[in-house]
Design a protein around this motif. Structure first.
Motif, short mmCIF file in Angstrom:
data_model
loop_
_atom_site.label_atom_id
_atom_site.label_comp_id
_atom_site.label_asym_id
_atom_site.label_seq_id
_atom_site.Cartn_x
_atom_site.Cartn_y
_atom_site.Cartn_z
N LEU A 1 0.81 -1.21 0.00
CA LEU A 1 0.00 0.00 0.00
C LEU A 1 0.85 1.26 0.00
CD1 LEU A 1 -2.85 -1.09 2.41
CD2 LEU A 1 -2.89 -0.91 -0.06
N TRP A 2 2.15 1.14 0.26
CA TRP A 2 3.02 2.33 0.18
C TRP A 2 3.18 2.74 -1.27
CZ3 TRP A 2 5.63 5.33 3.81
CH2 TRP A 2 5.38 4.98 5.13
N ARG A 3 3.61 3.98 -1.47
CA ARG A 3 3.71 4.48 -2.83
C ARG A 3 5.14 4.51 -3.33
NH1 ARG A 3 -0.45 3.92 -5.15
NH2 ARG A 3 -0.64 5.83 -6.34
N THR A 4 6.04 3.79 -2.67
CA THR A 4 7.42 3.79 -3.15
C THR A 4 7.74 2.45 -3.79
OG1 THR A 4 8.01 3.29 -0.90
CG2 THR A 4 8.48 5.50 -1.65
N PRO A 5 8.49 2.45 -4.89
CA PRO A 5 8.72 1.23 -5.65
C PRO A 5 9.45 0.14 -4.86
CG PRO A 5 10.01 3.06 -6.51
CD PRO A 5 9.04 3.64 -5.57
N VAL A 6 10.43 0.53 -4.02
CA VAL A 6 11.19 -0.49 -3.30
C VAL A 6 10.28 -1.26 -2.34
CG1 VAL A 6 13.08 -0.89 -1.73
CG2 VAL A 6 13.30 0.81 -3.52
N LYS A 7 9.42 -0.51 -1.64
CA LYS A 7 8.51 -1.18 -0.70
C LYS A 7 7.54 -2.07 -1.45
CE LYS A 7 8.95 1.97 3.07
NZ LYS A 7 8.69 3.33 3.47
N LEU A 8 7.11 -1.61 -2.62
CA LEU A 8 6.20 -2.42 -3.43
C LEU A 8 6.85 -3.77 -3.77
CD1 LEU A 8 3.50 -2.26 -5.11
CD2 LEU A 8 4.93 -1.69 -7.03
N ILE A 9 8.12 -3.72 -4.16
CA ILE A 9 8.79 -4.97 -4.55
C ILE A 9 9.00 -5.87 -3.33
CG2 ILE A 9 10.97 -5.90 -5.39
CD1 ILE A 9 11.03 -3.68 -7.40
N SER B 1 13.66 -0.85 -12.27
CA SER B 1 14.86 -0.01 -12.31
C SER B 1 14.96 0.73 -13.64
CB SER B 1 16.11 -0.86 -12.02
OG SER B 1 16.74 -1.21 -13.21
N ARG B 2 14.64 0.02 -14.72
CA ARG B 2 14.66 0.65 -16.04
C ARG B 2 13.63 1.77 -16.13
NH1 ARG B 2 15.29 -0.86 -21.55
NH2 ARG B 2 15.11 1.12 -22.63
N THR B 3 12.44 1.50 -15.62
CA THR B 3 11.37 2.50 -15.71
C THR B 3 11.73 3.76 -14.93
OG1 THR B 3 9.81 0.69 -15.80
CG2 THR B 3 8.92 2.85 -15.36
N PHE B 4 12.22 3.56 -13.72
CA PHE B 4 12.48 4.75 -12.92
C PHE B 4 13.68 5.53 -13.43
CE2 PHE B 4 9.46 2.60 -10.31
CZ PHE B 4 8.68 3.65 -9.87
N LYS B 5 14.60 4.85 -14.13
CA LYS B 5 15.68 5.58 -14.78
C LYS B 5 15.13 6.38 -15.96
CE LYS B 5 19.66 2.86 -13.64
NZ LYS B 5 20.18 1.54 -14.00
N THR B 6 14.28 5.72 -16.76
CA THR B 6 13.76 6.39 -17.95
C THR B 6 12.87 7.58 -17.58
OG1 THR B 6 13.72 4.22 -18.95
CG2 THR B 6 12.62 5.96 -20.16
N LEU B 7 12.01 7.37 -16.57
CA LEU B 7 11.06 8.42 -16.21
C LEU B 7 11.65 9.42 -15.25
CD1 LEU B 7 7.84 6.31 -15.57
CD2 LEU B 7 8.39 7.61 -17.60
N ALA B 8 12.81 9.12 -14.69
CA ALA B 8 13.42 9.96 -13.66
C ALA B 8 12.44 10.22 -12.52
CB ALA B 8 13.94 11.26 -14.26
N ALA B 9 11.72 9.18 -12.12
CA ALA B 9 10.74 9.32 -11.05
C ALA B 9 11.22 8.52 -9.83
CB ALA B 9 9.39 8.81 -11.49
N THR B 10 10.74 8.90 -8.66
CA THR B 10 11.09 8.13 -7.47
C THR B 10 9.84 7.65 -6.74
OG1 THR B 10 11.18 10.18 -6.27
CG2 THR B 10 13.27 9.29 -7.04
N HIS B 11 8.69 8.01 -7.23
CA HIS B 11 7.47 7.81 -6.49
C HIS B 11 6.40 7.29 -7.45
CE1 HIS B 11 4.36 8.95 -3.52
NE2 HIS B 11 5.36 8.80 -2.69
N LEU B 12 5.58 6.35 -6.98
CA LEU B 12 4.58 5.79 -7.89
C LEU B 12 3.52 6.82 -8.28
CD1 LEU B 12 4.16 2.28 -6.29
CD2 LEU B 12 5.13 2.77 -8.51
N ASP B 13 3.32 7.84 -7.42
CA ASP B 13 2.33 8.86 -7.75
C ASP B 13 2.74 9.71 -8.94
OD1 ASP B 13 0.44 8.18 -5.97
OD2 ASP B 13 1.12 9.52 -4.38
N GLU B 14 4.03 9.66 -9.28
CA GLU B 14 4.48 10.47 -10.43
C GLU B 14 4.15 9.78 -11.75
OE1 GLU B 14 8.64 11.50 -9.91
OE2 GLU B 14 8.27 11.65 -7.76
#
Lengths: 498, 115
Positions: free
Chosen positions: B21-29, B96-109
């Protein structure tokens, strides 16, 4: 004869393996991809023929007698789904020749495409729940790669949503499976069908049924579990969208229909009424979502959701006629929906965009395409005499006979709103002024053939189902009979063990 | 023993859902990893825990002399572990690829494909 059961799994596997060996040559991969899909179509056709002639078939892998080994089994429903999967596999493979760029082909587009077909056929043919989970994962893994292949920004974002929710759905499926095994000691579906009615804890069976409903509900994108679908289906290349739209949610619907006609029959008044309510909400939310969209493929994506509602409406009513309607609807829907996605790809090539406001005037520059779109769109909305009309008619008659007037009214209303959406696309894309930014690339003759032949083929099938309803209806009726009374299926799987 | 195992499984499920339920990718994984482990233990537990009775049939006989542990859940779990390992490896690379491409750190972005 029984070899036919394993061919739809082995053929795509072989095709993908051979394709991987020739990864250097784009031409070779395209040829192998198309040939493999053609072979699959032939194998699927003879499987359907065999099941039609001889009734349900089963193959015990490794000669371990059921229920101890893994069984492959096909009744008419499985065979029809395999034929549809193979048909879509073939037409979309042809279409891919013209639309998928060489870079994606070099990175194994056709290989993963056939792995996907293998997974889909595996789900349709397996007679074992755990094996079904494994095939689901094969299919998902291939679809993950196809979704992300190419690595465009939008694609990756769509893929994250698609992957996460599908992983959670698989997790719920596996949970239900584990508890079911703990209760009954078997995972063979035919064996479960004979064991579960004697369960000491009927309420636990219903609990597990709900886990399965959630798991397959996410996969078939029913209300309120559909949000991953419109967030991801419009991001990959159009050929991928088309094959996903045609097959993947229908794999979920197939699984729902399989487990809720074979296994979870203990508390029909509760489970199937719930399914009926979900069906109603799915139809309405899907079609309303579509009305708010302004992008060709997103409109079509929301309509997938709305149409899944019709399919499980037949399951919810659970009468022979209603199931006939569901089976008919699935056959009609897979053909029509895939075709609409294929049309959207051509419109994008000619008009330069998927946004409705940037398209226009295609009825002048491409009258043939307009006609083909009209056939599929009117069929989707249910205009007689096209296939969608008969599918909806059967379902609505079935709901009247069952005195479920509310769901019948919902289905009619949603049908009207579908027509509204299709007219919106028609007015924006095919009528009006030609788009300003339209800079159509000249198409070579061969490329044009690869684009149009699949669309014409699928449109012809829609018209044929509509005009020659008789044989298809007989097929759907017999399928529904086998679903309502699965004794022949159980006998084919368990044989003398029973 | 069953009670302890059941509490552990419940705790793992709870932790997994909490992390999802957190919005950060690491916690999601991490949530997904915990979820798959929780399910593996659940299958093991639901099929019944049997201690110290390996499913070995004596030579020359067709069935075991006494009640033995059910070997099938272990086969199921082994398959599920392999599958979830492969899928999670793919997911990690994808994220990892997605967050590099999108330069995002948060799922809300990541809202561009939602509308």
């Amino acid at each position: 004869m029984k070899l036919l059961l394993i061919l739809p799994i082995i053929l795509p596997l072989t095709t993908a393996a051979v394709g991987l060996l020739c990864w250097r040559s784009i031409r070779a991969q395209q040829v192998i991809g198309l040939l493999g899909a053609g072979g699959l179509l032939a194998a699927a056709g003879s499987l359907l023929h065999g099941v039609w002639q001889n009734g349900p078939m089963a193959l015990q892998l490794g000669n371990w007698p059921a229920p101890f080994g893994i069984t492959l089994a096909a009744d008419l429903f499985s065979a029809i789904m395999v034929v549809l999967a193979a048909l879509m596999g073939f037409t979309v493979a042809l279409y891919s020749l013209a639309t998928v760029d060489p870079r994606r082909v070099r990175y194994g587009y056709f290989c993963f495409y056939h792995f996907l077909l293998m997974g889909v056929c595996g789900v349709f043919l397996t007679g074992d729940l755990f094996n079904m989970y494994v095939w689901f994962e094969v299919m998902l893994m291939a679809s993950f790669v196809l979704m992300a292949l190419g690595g465009e920004k939008e694609q990756l974002e769509g893929a994250i949503k698609y992957v996460t929710l599908n992983l959670i759905s698989s997790a719920v499926f596996l949970t239900g499976l584990g508890i079911l095994y703990g209760m009954s000691g078997t995972l063979n579906m035919a064996h479960l069908a004979t064991v579960l009615p004697q369960s000491e804890h009927p309420f636990m069976v219903t609990t597990v049924a709900m886990l399965f409903l959630v798991a397959f509900g996410i996969k078939s994108a029913v209300f309120p579990l559909f949000f991953w679908l419109p967030a991801s289906y419009h991001t990959p290349p159009v050929a991928v969208s088309a094959i996903f739209a045609g097959l993947l949610t229908k794999v979920g619907v197939y699984s729902l229909m399989r487990v809720f006609t074979l296994l979870f029959m203990g508390d029909v008044a509760y489970t199937h009424t719930l399914i009926l309510i979900i069906a109603g909400f799915t139809m309405v939310t899907g079609v309303l979502g579509a009305a708010a969209q302004g992008e060709f493929r997103r409109i079509l994506s929301f309509h997938i959701i709305s149409q899944v509602g019709y399919m499980i409406m037949g399951l919810g009513l659970f009468t022979p006629l209603a199931l006939t309607g569901s089976v008919f609807y699935i056959m009609h829907h897979i053909v029509v929906k895939t075709n609409l996605f294929l049309v959207s790809g051509v419109a994008r090539l000619l008009g330069g965009s998927y946004r409705l406001e940037r398209l226009g005037g295609l009825s002048l520059s491409a009258p043939g395409l307009s006609l083909l779109f009209a056939v599929s769109a009117f069929s989707l909305a249910g205009i007689p005499p096209l296939s969608g009309f008969w599918a909806k008619l059967i379902l609505i008659i079935a709901s009247f006979k069952d005195a479920s007037y509310l769901i019948a009214a919902t289905a009619l209303l949603v049908s009207l709103l579908t027509l509204f959406s299709m007219t919106k696309i028609w007015a924006a894309v095919f009528w009006g002024e030609p788009a300003v930014a339209a800079d159509p690339q000249p198409l070579s003759g061969r490329r044009r053939a690869a684009l149009y032949v699949p669309i014409i083929l699928l449109a012809l099938i829609t018209v044929t189902i509509g005009l020659g309803t008789g044989p298809i209806l007989t097929l759907a009726e017999r399928t529904a009979d086998q679903l309502i009374d699965p004794r022949a299926y159980i006998r084919a799987v368990l044989g003398s063990v029973q | 023993m069953e009670l302890v195992a059941a509490i552990v499984v419940g705790g793992l499920f709870g932790a997994a859902v909490y992390l999802l339920l957190w919005r950060t990718p690491v916690k999601l994984i991490i949530g997904l990893v915990l979820l798959s482990n929780a399910i593996n233990l659940l299958i093991f537990l639901a099929a019944g825990l049997t201690r110290g009775k390996p499913p070995i049939i004596p030579e020359g006989s067709l069935r075991a002399a006494q009640a033995v542990a059910d070997p099938l859940p272990q086969a199921l779990i082994l398959t599920a572990i392999v599958i979830s390992f492969g899928v999670l490896a793919f997911t990690l690379v994808l994220f990892s690829r997605t967050f590099k491409t999108l330069a995002a750190t948060h799922l809300d972005e990541m809202k561009t494909t939602d509308s």
